[in-house]
Design an enzyme around this catalytic site. Sequence first.
Site, PDB file in Angstrom:
ATOM      1  N   HIS A  21       0.843  -1.189   0.000  1.00 36.58           N
ATOM      2  CA  HIS A  21       0.000   0.000   0.000  1.00 36.58           C
ATOM      3  C   HIS A  21       0.880   1.242   0.000  1.00 36.58           C
ATOM      4  CE1 HIS A  21      -0.018   0.860   4.609  1.00 36.58           C
ATOM      5  NE2 HIS A  21       1.039   0.168   4.291  1.00 36.58           N
ATOM      6  N   CYS A  40       6.598   6.082   3.980  1.00 39.36           N
ATOM      7  CA  CYS A  40       5.407   5.270   3.693  1.00 39.36           C
ATOM      8  C   CYS A  40       4.536   5.905   2.613  1.00 39.36           C
ATOM      9  CB  CYS A  40       4.597   5.032   4.964  1.00 39.36           C
ATOM     10  SG  CYS A  40       5.475   4.041   6.185  1.00 39.36           S
ATOM     11  N   HIS A  46       4.807   0.294  -0.563  1.00 37.59           N
ATOM     12  CA  HIS A  46       5.673  -0.583   0.230  1.00 37.59           C
ATOM     13  C   HIS A  46       4.801  -1.710   0.767  1.00 37.59           C
ATOM     14  CE1 HIS A  46       3.875   2.062   3.247  1.00 37.59           C
ATOM     15  NE2 HIS A  46       4.113   1.106   4.137  1.00 37.59           N
ATOM     16  N   HIS A  48       3.915  -5.195   3.563  1.00 39.61           N
ATOM     17  CA  HIS A  48       3.954  -5.746   4.912  1.00 39.61           C
ATOM     18  C   HIS A  48       3.493  -7.195   4.870  1.00 39.61           C
ATOM     19  CE1 HIS A  48       4.360  -1.818   6.854  1.00 39.61           C
ATOM     20  NE2 HIS A  48       3.422  -1.372   6.033  1.00 39.61           N
ATOM     21  N   ASP A  88      -5.021 -10.633   0.782  1.00 37.34           N
ATOM     22  CA  ASP A  88      -3.739 -11.315   0.632  1.00 37.34           C
ATOM     23  C   ASP A  88      -3.167 -11.145  -0.776  1.00 37.34           C
ATOM     24  OD1 ASP A  88      -1.570 -12.875   1.543  1.00 37.34           O
ATOM     25  OD2 ASP A  88      -2.461 -14.701   0.722  1.00 37.34           O
ATOM     26  N   HIS A  89      -1.903 -10.732  -0.827  1.00 34.85           N
ATOM     27  CA  HIS A  89      -1.171 -10.496  -2.069  1.00 34.85           C
ATOM     28  C   HIS A  89      -1.869  -9.470  -2.959  1.00 34.85           C
ATOM     29  CE1 HIS A  89       1.004 -14.014  -0.692  1.00 34.85           C
ATOM     30  NE2 HIS A  89       1.996 -13.596  -1.472  1.00 34.85           N
ATOM     31  N   GLU A 133       0.954  -4.897  12.053  1.00 35.96           N
ATOM     32  CA  GLU A 133       1.589  -4.463  10.810  1.00 35.96           C
ATOM     33  C   GLU A 133       3.057  -4.864  10.835  1.00 35.96           C
ATOM     34  OE1 GLU A 133       1.500  -0.376   8.404  1.00 35.96           O
ATOM     35  OE2 GLU A 133       2.695  -0.267  10.223  1.00 35.96           O
TER      36      GLU A 133
END
Length: 149
Positions: A21, A40, A46, A48, A88-89, A133
Amino acid sequence: MAAPAARLARLSRTVTFSACHRLHSKSLSDEENLKLFGKCNNPNGHGHNYKGKRLSALLTQIDPVSGMVINLTDLKEYMQEAIMEPLDHKNLDQDVPYFAEVVSTTENVAVFIWENLKKLLPVGILYKVTVHETEQNIVVYKGEEATSE
């Protein structure tokens, strides 16, 4: 002889999902976003490896017949639908419509997960959503009405 008191329990299940994100508010200028979000706010985003723990029962009785608060197979399916499939992904800002107008902070990720789980779980069973996070950054969300830990 008096009936036995109801047995109450809270149940948790943890899932881990990866997503990227960019922290960026459309309400701010590029300079203001950079000042507020720092690295960020990288235009390329970037990522997580989020760890989400959902405590999914609030003073819920253990069923005397099954011995469970909720069937774990059902809970796993609910979490797959509410969390893994949409997040996810994914690039949160580009792939998840909710974040088109909402800044994809971990706080808002927790709210998103809460709202999705709330639609699937039995009424009143969802207690809180905890999203890690990083090892240092953790958000706990207990819904709009809850105000105390």
